[in-house]
Design a protein around this motif. Structure first.
Motif, short mmCIF file in Angstrom:
data_model
loop_
_atom_site.label_atom_id
_atom_site.label_comp_id
_atom_site.label_asym_id
_atom_site.label_seq_id
_atom_site.Cartn_x
_atom_site.Cartn_y
_atom_site.Cartn_z
N HIS A 38 -4.69 -4.45 -2.14
CA HIS A 38 -5.79 -4.09 -1.26
C HIS A 38 -6.89 -3.53 -2.15
N VAL A 39 -8.11 -3.57 -1.72
CA VAL A 39 -9.20 -3.00 -2.50
C VAL A 39 -9.25 -1.50 -2.25
N GLY A 40 -8.88 -0.70 -3.22
CA GLY A 40 -8.92 0.76 -3.10
C GLY A 40 -7.58 1.34 -2.71
N SER A 41 -7.52 2.65 -2.66
CA SER A 41 -6.28 3.37 -2.34
C SER A 41 -5.82 3.09 -0.93
N VAL A 42 -4.51 3.05 -0.76
CA VAL A 42 -3.93 2.87 0.56
C VAL A 42 -3.68 4.26 1.14
N PHE A 43 -4.23 4.53 2.32
CA PHE A 43 -4.07 5.83 2.97
C PHE A 43 -2.89 5.85 3.93
N ASP A 44 -2.69 4.75 4.65
CA ASP A 44 -1.63 4.75 5.66
C ASP A 44 -1.27 3.31 6.03
N VAL A 45 -0.05 3.13 6.49
CA VAL A 45 0.38 1.87 7.08
C VAL A 45 1.01 2.17 8.43
N ALA A 46 0.87 1.25 9.36
CA ALA A 46 1.45 1.44 10.69
C ALA A 46 2.04 0.13 11.16
N TRP A 47 3.23 0.21 11.71
CA TRP A 47 3.94 -0.94 12.25
C TRP A 47 3.71 -1.04 13.75
N SER A 48 3.71 -2.25 14.27
CA SER A 48 3.70 -2.43 15.72
C SER A 48 5.10 -2.13 16.23
N PRO A 49 5.26 -1.82 17.51
CA PRO A 49 6.58 -1.50 18.06
C PRO A 49 7.62 -2.61 17.90
N ASP A 50 7.16 -3.88 17.82
CA ASP A 50 8.10 -4.98 17.66
C ASP A 50 8.36 -5.34 16.19
N SER A 51 7.81 -4.59 15.26
CA SER A 51 7.98 -4.78 13.81
C SER A 51 7.44 -6.12 13.31
N GLU A 52 6.55 -6.75 14.05
CA GLU A 52 6.00 -8.03 13.65
C GLU A 52 4.59 -7.95 13.10
N ARG A 53 3.96 -6.78 13.20
CA ARG A 53 2.59 -6.62 12.72
C ARG A 53 2.51 -5.34 11.89
N LEU A 54 1.67 -5.40 10.88
CA LEU A 54 1.47 -4.25 10.00
C LEU A 54 -0.02 -4.09 9.76
N VAL A 55 -0.49 -2.88 9.89
CA VAL A 55 -1.88 -2.56 9.60
C VAL A 55 -1.90 -1.61 8.41
N ILE A 56 -2.75 -1.90 7.44
CA ILE A 56 -2.92 -1.06 6.27
C ILE A 56 -4.33 -0.52 6.28
N VAL A 57 -4.46 0.78 6.10
CA VAL A 57 -5.77 1.43 6.08
C VAL A 57 -5.95 2.06 4.71
N GLY A 58 -7.14 1.85 4.13
CA GLY A 58 -7.38 2.40 2.81
C GLY A 58 -8.84 2.60 2.53
#
Length: 74
Positions: A38-58
C-alpha cells in the motif's frame, strides 16, 4: 498491526512500510495468501462479518484505502 478474520481462517497484517499480508491461519505453516504494498503506513484493517472482504486504511498521498474481495482465499 494484525487482525483475525471473523471465521478464524485468515489473518491480515499491515506495517509502517505499507505492506499488507493475508495469512492462512487454518494451516500449521500459516501459508501466505496475499502480499501487496500500500502507499504509506497501514493504520488499520477491518474484515467484513462474512470474512470475504477486507478494507485497509493508511497514510497515502493519492490513496488512503484499499478494498479486497477475498472469497477465493479459502
Amino acid at each position: 498491526m494484525a487482525r483475525f478474520s471473523p471465521s478464524g481462517y485468515l489473518m491480515a497484517s499491515g506495517d509502517s512500510k505499507g505492506t499488507v499480508r493475508i495469512w492462512g491461519w487454518d494451516h500449521p505453516d500459516h501459508v501466505l495468501r496475499l502480499d501487496v504494498t500500500h502507499v504509506g503506513s497501514v493504520f488499520d484493517v477491518a474484515w467484513s462479518p462474512d470474512s470475504e472482504r477486507l478494507v485497509i486504511v493508511g497514510e497515502g498521498k493519492e490513496r488512503y484505502d484499499l478494498f479486497f474481495l477475498l472469497c477465493s482465499f479459502y
